[in-house]
Scaffold this motif. Structure first.
Motif, PDB file in Angstrom:
ATOM      1  N   ARG A 109       0.857  -1.184   0.000  1.00  0.00           N
ATOM      2  CA  ARG A 109       0.000   0.000   0.000  1.00  0.00           C
ATOM      3  C   ARG A 109       0.894   1.236   0.000  1.00  0.00           C
ATOM      4  O   ARG A 109       1.170   1.828   1.036  1.00  0.00           O
ATOM      5  CB  ARG A 109      -0.899  -0.034   1.238  1.00  0.00           C
ATOM      6  CG  ARG A 109      -1.815  -1.245   1.340  1.00  0.00           C
ATOM      7  CD  ARG A 109      -2.983  -1.159   0.378  1.00  0.00           C
ATOM      8  NE  ARG A 109      -3.779   0.031   0.633  1.00  0.00           N
ATOM      9  CZ  ARG A 109      -4.729   0.102   1.575  1.00  0.00           C
ATOM     10  NH1 ARG A 109      -5.000  -0.953   2.320  1.00  0.00           N
ATOM     11  NH2 ARG A 109      -5.406   1.214   1.755  1.00  0.00           N
ATOM     12  N   GLU A 110       1.356   1.606  -1.189  1.00  0.00           N
ATOM     13  CA  GLU A 110       2.264   2.743  -1.284  1.00  0.00           C
ATOM     14  C   GLU A 110       1.599   4.037  -0.824  1.00  0.00           C
ATOM     15  O   GLU A 110       2.265   4.949  -0.342  1.00  0.00           O
ATOM     16  CB  GLU A 110       2.774   2.891  -2.720  1.00  0.00           C
ATOM     17  CG  GLU A 110       3.708   1.775  -3.165  1.00  0.00           C
ATOM     18  CD  GLU A 110       4.955   1.667  -2.300  1.00  0.00           C
ATOM     19  OE1 GLU A 110       5.498   2.721  -1.918  1.00  0.00           O
ATOM     20  OE2 GLU A 110       5.380   0.541  -1.997  1.00  0.00           O
ATOM     21  N   ASN A 111       0.264   4.114  -0.972  1.00  0.00           N
ATOM     22  CA  ASN A 111      -0.432   5.323  -0.531  1.00  0.00           C
ATOM     23  C   ASN A 111      -0.386   5.502   0.988  1.00  0.00           C
ATOM     24  O   ASN A 111      -0.578   6.606   1.495  1.00  0.00           O
ATOM     25  CB  ASN A 111      -1.892   5.295  -0.996  1.00  0.00           C
ATOM     26  CG  ASN A 111      -2.685   4.152  -0.375  1.00  0.00           C
ATOM     27  OD1 ASN A 111      -2.211   3.017  -0.306  1.00  0.00           O
ATOM     28  ND2 ASN A 111      -3.889   4.438   0.075  1.00  0.00           N
ATOM     29  N   VAL A 151      -6.673   2.733   9.309  1.00  0.00           N
ATOM     30  CA  VAL A 151      -6.438   3.773   8.302  1.00  0.00           C
ATOM     31  C   VAL A 151      -6.459   3.161   6.899  1.00  0.00           C
ATOM     32  O   VAL A 151      -5.822   2.140   6.634  1.00  0.00           O
ATOM     33  CB  VAL A 151      -5.098   4.489   8.565  1.00  0.00           C
ATOM     34  CG1 VAL A 151      -4.813   5.525   7.483  1.00  0.00           C
ATOM     35  CG2 VAL A 151      -5.124   5.145   9.940  1.00  0.00           C
ATOM     36  N   GLU A 152      -7.193   3.817   5.992  1.00  0.00           N
ATOM     37  CA  GLU A 152      -7.329   3.337   4.622  1.00  0.00           C
ATOM     38  C   GLU A 152      -6.695   4.277   3.607  1.00  0.00           C
ATOM     39  O   GLU A 152      -6.354   3.849   2.503  1.00  0.00           O
ATOM     40  CB  GLU A 152      -8.812   3.129   4.291  1.00  0.00           C
ATOM     41  CG  GLU A 152      -9.478   2.061   5.166  1.00  0.00           C
ATOM     42  CD  GLU A 152     -10.929   1.843   4.814  1.00  0.00           C
ATOM     43  OE1 GLU A 152     -11.531   2.714   4.124  1.00  0.00           O
ATOM     44  OE2 GLU A 152     -11.486   0.799   5.223  1.00  0.00           O
ATOM     45  N   ASN A 153      -6.557   5.543   3.968  1.00  0.00           N
ATOM     46  CA  ASN A 153      -5.931   6.503   3.058  1.00  0.00           C
ATOM     47  C   ASN A 153      -5.354   7.647   3.878  1.00  0.00           C
ATOM     48  O   ASN A 153      -5.836   7.918   4.990  1.00  0.00           O
ATOM     49  CB  ASN A 153      -6.944   7.039   2.045  1.00  0.00           C
ATOM     50  CG  ASN A 153      -6.322   7.209   0.662  1.00  0.00           C
ATOM     51  OD1 ASN A 153      -5.147   7.581   0.558  1.00  0.00           O
ATOM     52  ND2 ASN A 153      -7.084   6.935  -0.373  1.00  0.00           N
ATOM     53  N   TYR A 154      -4.328   8.299   3.332  1.00  0.00           N
ATOM     54  CA  TYR A 154      -3.662   9.337   4.116  1.00  0.00           C
ATOM     55  C   TYR A 154      -3.031  10.380   3.211  1.00  0.00           C
ATOM     56  O   TYR A 154      -2.394  10.058   2.201  1.00  0.00           O
ATOM     57  CB  TYR A 154      -2.583   8.712   5.008  1.00  0.00           C
ATOM     58  CG  TYR A 154      -1.966   9.685   5.985  1.00  0.00           C
ATOM     59  CD1 TYR A 154      -2.726  10.232   7.014  1.00  0.00           C
ATOM     60  CD2 TYR A 154      -0.634  10.062   5.894  1.00  0.00           C
ATOM     61  CE1 TYR A 154      -2.176  11.118   7.921  1.00  0.00           C
ATOM     62  CE2 TYR A 154      -0.078  10.950   6.802  1.00  0.00           C
ATOM     63  CZ  TYR A 154      -0.858  11.472   7.813  1.00  0.00           C
ATOM     64  OH  TYR A 154      -0.311  12.356   8.706  1.00  0.00           O
ATOM     65  N   ILE A 160      -4.061  14.533   7.033  1.00  0.00           N
ATOM     66  CA  ILE A 160      -5.460  14.121   7.106  1.00  0.00           C
ATOM     67  C   ILE A 160      -5.581  12.711   6.549  1.00  0.00           C
ATOM     68  O   ILE A 160      -4.953  12.369   5.539  1.00  0.00           O
ATOM     69  CB  ILE A 160      -6.370  15.087   6.304  1.00  0.00           C
ATOM     70  CG1 ILE A 160      -6.392  16.472   6.970  1.00  0.00           C
ATOM     71  CG2 ILE A 160      -7.798  14.543   6.200  1.00  0.00           C
ATOM     72  CD1 ILE A 160      -7.175  17.506   6.189  1.00  0.00           C
ATOM     73  N   GLY A 161      -6.389  11.878   7.205  1.00  0.00           N
ATOM     74  CA  GLY A 161      -6.569  10.518   6.725  1.00  0.00           C
ATOM     75  C   GLY A 161      -8.023  10.075   6.777  1.00  0.00           C
ATOM     76  O   GLY A 161      -8.866  10.715   7.406  1.00  0.00           O
ATOM     77  N   ILE A 162      -8.285   8.959   6.106  1.00  0.00           N
ATOM     78  CA  ILE A 162      -9.587   8.300   6.153  1.00  0.00           C
ATOM     79  C   ILE A 162      -9.394   6.967   6.842  1.00  0.00           C
ATOM     80  O   ILE A 162      -8.500   6.189   6.491  1.00  0.00           O
ATOM     81  CB  ILE A 162     -10.170   8.072   4.750  1.00  0.00           C
ATOM     82  CG1 ILE A 162     -10.335   9.402   4.011  1.00  0.00           C
ATOM     83  CG2 ILE A 162     -11.504   7.330   4.840  1.00  0.00           C
ATOM     84  CD1 ILE A 162     -11.364  10.323   4.622  1.00  0.00           C
ATOM     85  N   SER A 163     -10.221   6.698   7.846  1.00  0.00           N
ATOM     86  CA  SER A 163     -10.118   5.443   8.582  1.00  0.00           C
ATOM     87  C   SER A 163     -11.497   4.785   8.654  1.00  0.00           C
ATOM     88  O   SER A 163     -12.507   5.374   8.264  1.00  0.00           O
ATOM     89  CB  SER A 163      -9.588   5.703  10.000  1.00  0.00           C
ATOM     90  OG  SER A 163     -10.534   6.449  10.755  1.00  0.00           O
ATOM     91  N   ARG A 164     -11.494   3.543   9.176  1.00  0.00           N
ATOM     92  CA  ARG A 164     -12.741   2.819   9.399  1.00  0.00           C
ATOM     93  C   ARG A 164     -12.741   2.313  10.841  1.00  0.00           C
ATOM     94  O   ARG A 164     -11.764   1.700  11.273  1.00  0.00           O
ATOM     95  CB  ARG A 164     -12.867   1.652   8.406  1.00  0.00           C
ATOM     96  CG  ARG A 164     -14.220   0.957   8.453  1.00  0.00           C
ATOM     97  CD  ARG A 164     -14.275  -0.167   7.427  1.00  0.00           C
ATOM     98  NE  ARG A 164     -14.158   0.304   6.066  1.00  0.00           N
ATOM     99  CZ  ARG A 164     -15.190   0.749   5.329  1.00  0.00           C
ATOM    100  NH1 ARG A 164     -16.407   0.792   5.857  1.00  0.00           N
ATOM    101  NH2 ARG A 164     -14.998   1.143   4.096  1.00  0.00           N
ATOM    102  N   LEU A 165     -13.807   2.567  11.557  1.00  0.00           N
ATOM    103  CA  LEU A 165     -13.872   2.146  12.951  1.00  0.00           C
ATOM    104  C   LEU A 165     -13.869   0.627  13.056  1.00  0.00           C
ATOM    105  O   LEU A 165     -14.616  -0.051  12.358  1.00  0.00           O
ATOM    106  CB  LEU A 165     -15.129   2.694  13.630  1.00  0.00           C
ATOM    107  CG  LEU A 165     -15.250   4.217  13.779  1.00  0.00           C
ATOM    108  CD1 LEU A 165     -16.470   4.556  14.625  1.00  0.00           C
ATOM    109  CD2 LEU A 165     -14.003   4.821  14.382  1.00  0.00           C
TER     110      LEU A 165
END
Length: 210
Positions: A109-111, A151-154, A160-165
């Motif tokens: 996951r290079e992102n 965390v799924e994206n950053y 700032i990142g996008i995560s999932r509980l």
């Protein structure tokens, strides 16, 4: 350090002296093992065992190539981190003809590489699970609460990142397990915290599991 072995070949010598590893490989011959460390987004840092061999760097003889025989043997971080492993040097990689299995590519996951390497998050992580962090939830109704999220994206520039509980909050923040949650690295009382962005989330049905 855990981050020094991600996506690296490592060697564990005399693996039979480690009970868990010995039990997994009890049907196979060999003194030492070579494997590749990767990160599973859900299961965390793992070692994919590739090769069992005898001898030393100058005279290594392969006893079993698990990849060629389509056998997968995986060790989670908790089971191989306590061994006297070493990062494989170029000589033994060449002698054993070690190559990264094709299926490992799907885990890269290079992102998320900037997130993995951001030390400010280390105190909110647990060993072996680099994508899981505690995010601070704050609003004007509840006591501040740290909640585990994956965390799924950053965005490393804006922190700032996008995560999932991955767990249910103890209080009603209009959030449930498996919801997506944006977070931002912010300074609070002179310390940095990943803070959940929840002010604009609409009210929704909320479940308590206790």
């Amino acid at each position: 350090m855990e981050n020094e072995i991600w996506y690296q070949f490592i060697i564990i010598r005399d693996f039979k002296k480690y009970p868990v590893i010995a039990s997994i490989l009890h049907d196979f011959e060999g003194e030492h093992l070579a494997g590749y460390v990767y990160i599973d987004p859900i299961k965390g840092t793992n070692l994919d065992i590739i090769n069992l061999f005898s001898g030393n760097e100058n005279d290594a003889n392969t006893n079993k190539n698990l990849v060629e025989e389509k056998i997968r043997a995986i060790l989670p971080f908790e089971h191989f981190s306590e061994t006297n492993f070493e990062i494989a040097d170029q000589q033994i990689i060449q002698n054993l003809n070690l190559t990264i299995p094709d299926y490992i590519e799907s885990y890269k996951r290079e992102n998320l590489k900037p997130f993995r390497e951001e030390k400010a998050y280390d105190k909110f992580r647990v060993a072996g699970f680099p994508y899981d962090i505690q995010v601070l939830l704050i609003n004007n109704r509840n006591t501040p609460e740290l909640i585990w999220a994956r965390v799924e994206n950053y965005d490393s520039e804006n922190k700032i990142g996008i995560s999932r509980l991955i767990v249910q909050p103890h209080q009603n923040f209009n959030l449930n397990i498996d919801d997506k949650l944006m977070f931002k690295l912010m300074e609070i009382n002179k310390s940095l915290y990943p803070v959940g962005i929840i002010d604009n989330k609409p009210a929704k049905k909320w479940w308590k599991f206790w």
